[in-house]
Design an enzyme around this catalytic site. Sequence first.
Site, PDB file in Angstrom:
ATOM      1  N   GLY A  11       0.906  -1.377   0.052  1.00 50.61           N
ATOM      2  CA  GLY A  11       0.005   0.058  -0.075  1.00 50.61           C
ATOM      3  C   GLY A  11       0.635   1.449   0.100  1.00 50.61           C
ATOM      4  O   GLY A  11       0.425   2.429   0.477  1.00 50.61           O
ATOM      5  N   ASN A  13       1.710   2.965  -2.583  1.00 52.83           N
ATOM      6  CA  ASN A  13       1.003   3.833  -3.417  1.00 52.83           C
ATOM      7  C   ASN A  13      -0.201   4.640  -2.788  1.00 52.83           C
ATOM      8  O   ASN A  13      -0.572   5.665  -3.114  1.00 52.83           O
ATOM      9  CB  ASN A  13       0.655   3.473  -4.790  1.00 52.83           C
ATOM     10  CG  ASN A  13       2.104   3.035  -5.381  1.00 52.83           C
ATOM     11  OD1 ASN A  13       2.828   3.926  -6.146  1.00 52.83           O
ATOM     12  ND2 ASN A  13       2.524   1.562  -5.571  1.00 52.83           N
ATOM     13  N   MET A  93      -3.705  -6.863  -7.387  1.00 54.59           N
ATOM     14  CA  MET A  93      -2.978  -8.008  -8.022  1.00 54.59           C
ATOM     15  C   MET A  93      -3.998  -9.087  -8.774  1.00 54.59           C
ATOM     16  O   MET A  93      -3.494  -9.967  -8.873  1.00 54.59           O
ATOM     17  CB  MET A  93      -2.131  -8.783  -7.188  1.00 54.59           C
ATOM     18  CG  MET A  93      -0.983  -8.026  -6.673  1.00 54.59           C
ATOM     19  SD  MET A  93      -0.031  -7.101  -7.779  1.00 54.59           S
ATOM     20  CE  MET A  93       0.920  -8.233  -8.255  1.00 54.59           C
ATOM     21  N   ILE A  95      -6.801  -9.617 -12.038  1.00 54.00           N
ATOM     22  CA  ILE A  95      -7.217  -8.912 -13.281  1.00 54.00           C
ATOM     23  C   ILE A  95      -8.659  -9.023 -13.482  1.00 54.00           C
ATOM     24  O   ILE A  95      -9.231  -9.659 -12.912  1.00 54.00           O
ATOM     25  CB  ILE A  95      -6.968 -10.100 -14.412  1.00 54.00           C
ATOM     26  CG1 ILE A  95      -5.288 -10.428 -14.641  1.00 54.00           C
ATOM     27  CG2 ILE A  95      -7.417  -9.786 -16.070  1.00 54.00           C
ATOM     28  CD1 ILE A  95      -5.081 -11.515 -15.585  1.00 54.00           C
ATOM     29  N   LEU A  96      -9.070  -7.785 -13.910  1.00 55.28           N
ATOM     30  CA  LEU A  96     -10.409  -7.168 -13.834  1.00 55.28           C
ATOM     31  C   LEU A  96     -11.051  -7.485 -15.131  1.00 55.28           C
ATOM     32  O   LEU A  96     -10.646  -7.065 -15.974  1.00 55.28           O
ATOM     33  CB  LEU A  96     -10.641  -5.847 -13.437  1.00 55.28           C
ATOM     34  CG  LEU A  96     -10.238  -5.644 -11.996  1.00 55.28           C
ATOM     35  CD1 LEU A  96     -10.062  -4.302 -11.576  1.00 55.28           C
ATOM     36  CD2 LEU A  96     -11.236  -6.306 -10.885  1.00 55.28           C
ATOM     37  N   ASN A 111      -4.819   2.471 -13.708  1.00 55.66           N
ATOM     38  CA  ASN A 111      -3.757   1.439 -12.939  1.00 55.66           C
ATOM     39  C   ASN A 111      -2.573   1.821 -13.223  1.00 55.66           C
ATOM     40  O   ASN A 111      -2.080   2.518 -14.050  1.00 55.66           O
ATOM     41  CB  ASN A 111      -4.027   0.082 -13.646  1.00 55.66           C
ATOM     42  CG  ASN A 111      -2.951  -1.109 -12.874  1.00 55.66           C
ATOM     43  OD1 ASN A 111      -2.904  -1.051 -12.111  1.00 55.66           O
ATOM     44  ND2 ASN A 111      -2.112  -1.856 -13.985  1.00 55.66           N
ATOM     45  N   HIS A 113       1.563   0.777 -13.293  1.00 50.24           N
ATOM     46  CA  HIS A 113       2.247  -0.247 -13.410  1.00 50.24           C
ATOM     47  C   HIS A 113       3.867   0.124 -13.625  1.00 50.24           C
ATOM     48  O   HIS A 113       4.066   1.109 -14.360  1.00 50.24           O
ATOM     49  CB  HIS A 113       1.717  -0.928 -14.977  1.00 50.24           C
ATOM     50  CG  HIS A 113       2.373  -2.231 -15.063  1.00 50.24           C
ATOM     51  ND1 HIS A 113       2.330  -3.339 -14.437  1.00 50.24           N
ATOM     52  CD2 HIS A 113       3.135  -2.317 -16.108  1.00 50.24           C
ATOM     53  CE1 HIS A 113       3.188  -4.401 -15.127  1.00 50.24           C
ATOM     54  NE2 HIS A 113       3.465  -3.898 -15.949  1.00 50.24           N
ATOM     55  N   ASP A 153      -2.833  -4.675 -18.394  1.00 46.30           N
ATOM     56  CA  ASP A 153      -1.682  -3.452 -18.508  1.00 46.30           C
ATOM     57  C   ASP A 153      -1.604  -2.795 -19.999  1.00 46.30           C
ATOM     58  O   ASP A 153      -0.555  -2.425 -20.386  1.00 46.30           O
ATOM     59  CB  ASP A 153      -0.355  -3.896 -18.124  1.00 46.30           C
ATOM     60  CG  ASP A 153      -0.572  -4.473 -16.663  1.00 46.30           C
ATOM     61  OD1 ASP A 153       0.387  -5.437 -16.301  1.00 46.30           O
ATOM     62  OD2 ASP A 153      -0.936  -3.755 -15.820  1.00 46.30           O
ATOM     63  N   GLU A 182       6.778   6.034  -8.736  1.00 44.20           N
ATOM     64  CA  GLU A 182       5.453   5.571  -8.676  1.00 44.20           C
ATOM     65  C   GLU A 182       4.598   6.466  -7.764  1.00 44.20           C
ATOM     66  O   GLU A 182       3.542   7.117  -8.032  1.00 44.20           O
ATOM     67  CB  GLU A 182       5.223   4.127  -8.199  1.00 44.20           C
ATOM     68  CG  GLU A 182       5.697   2.894  -9.131  1.00 44.20           C
ATOM     69  CD  GLU A 182       5.403   1.639  -8.479  1.00 44.20           C
ATOM     70  OE1 GLU A 182       5.617   1.376  -7.102  1.00 44.20           O
ATOM     71  OE2 GLU A 182       4.953   0.691  -9.196  1.00 44.20           O
TER      72      GLU A 182
HETATM   73  C1  GRF Z   1       4.286  -1.565  -7.140  1.00 38.49           C
HETATM   74  O1  GRF Z   1       5.170  -1.650  -7.733  1.00 38.49           O
HETATM   75  C2  GRF Z   1       2.886  -1.413  -7.844  1.00 38.49           C
HETATM   76  O2  GRF Z   1       3.054  -0.796  -9.021  1.00 38.49           O
HETATM   77  C3  GRF Z   1       2.667  -3.007  -7.881  1.00 38.49           C
HETATM   78  O3  GRF Z   1       2.826  -3.464  -6.500  1.00 38.49           O
HETATM   79  C4  GRF Z   1       4.131  -2.800  -6.035  1.00 38.49           C
HETATM   80  C5  GRF Z   1       3.625  -2.618  -4.714  1.00 38.49           C
HETATM   81  O4  GRF Z   1       2.751  -1.439  -4.743  1.00 38.49           O
HETATM   82  N1  GRF Z   1       1.562  -3.388  -8.729  1.00 38.49           N
HETATM   83  P1  GRF Z   1       2.242  -0.994  -3.087  1.00 38.49           P
HETATM   84  O5  GRF Z   1       3.324  -0.617  -2.197  1.00 38.49           O
HETATM   85  O6  GRF Z   1       1.231  -1.948  -2.596  1.00 38.49           O
HETATM   86  O7  GRF Z   1       1.461   0.201  -3.471  1.00 38.49           O
END
Ligand code: GRF
Length: 199
Positions: A11, A13, A93, A95-96, A111, A113, A153, A182
């Site tokens: 989390g 991001n 993580m 796929i939708l 999203n 990526h 993606d 990111e």
């Molecule tokens: C990040 O590289 C994100 O882009 C990928 O998972 C990693 C961890 O993201 N999908 P976060 O720290 O859970 O936001």
Amino acid sequence: PRIVVLISGFGSNLQALIDAVNNGTLKATISLVVSSKATAYGLKRAEAANIPTLVFPLQAYRDAGKSRIEYDIDLATKIKAYEPDLVVLAGWMLILSNQFLEHFAQKTVINLHPALPGQFDGTDAIRRAYEAYKRGEIQNTGVMVHKVIPEVDRGEPIMVEEVAILETDTLDDLEARIHSVEHRLIIAGANKALHELNV
Ligand code: GRF
């Protein structure tokens, strides 16, 4: 405008989005955080920020003999109840499918990526880029925020930033450099998406 954030893990991001809302660089509210994993540390980040959370694991559907499509439809229904202007997949993580996406207008689901468009779709993108660099196949990699379509993606990028790979880099060095990009790009991408949605 209202944002719903979907996570599956650490989390970092999501935390960037929370911090941006708090410091005013993202003029929106995060109405809900959905996690596909009950153990996601991101849930603690949401709770600390007094943001409602929903733990919605796919495994529960599998254990109940329910289909992936049912999962996607129920997930969309729960999110719709919060009337989001924007749905942000941040370390999500799963796929939708179209059965999820068709509940949301175009551009509403974005999203993050950790790769350049079309280069390392799917999981483990940073390690795959690092190994391609070591094989001399690429000089650098990048991060993108894109609109979500059913192909993984592959949606139209709305923000792209290249990230250098250095000869001295370990995989951890590259991961750290990518994550710092990111955390900035997800804010810029959310702001751009909200601007395009005129909200
Ligand atoms: C990040 O590289 C994100 O882009 C990928 O998972 C990693 C961890 O993201 N999908 P976060 O720290 O859970 O936001």
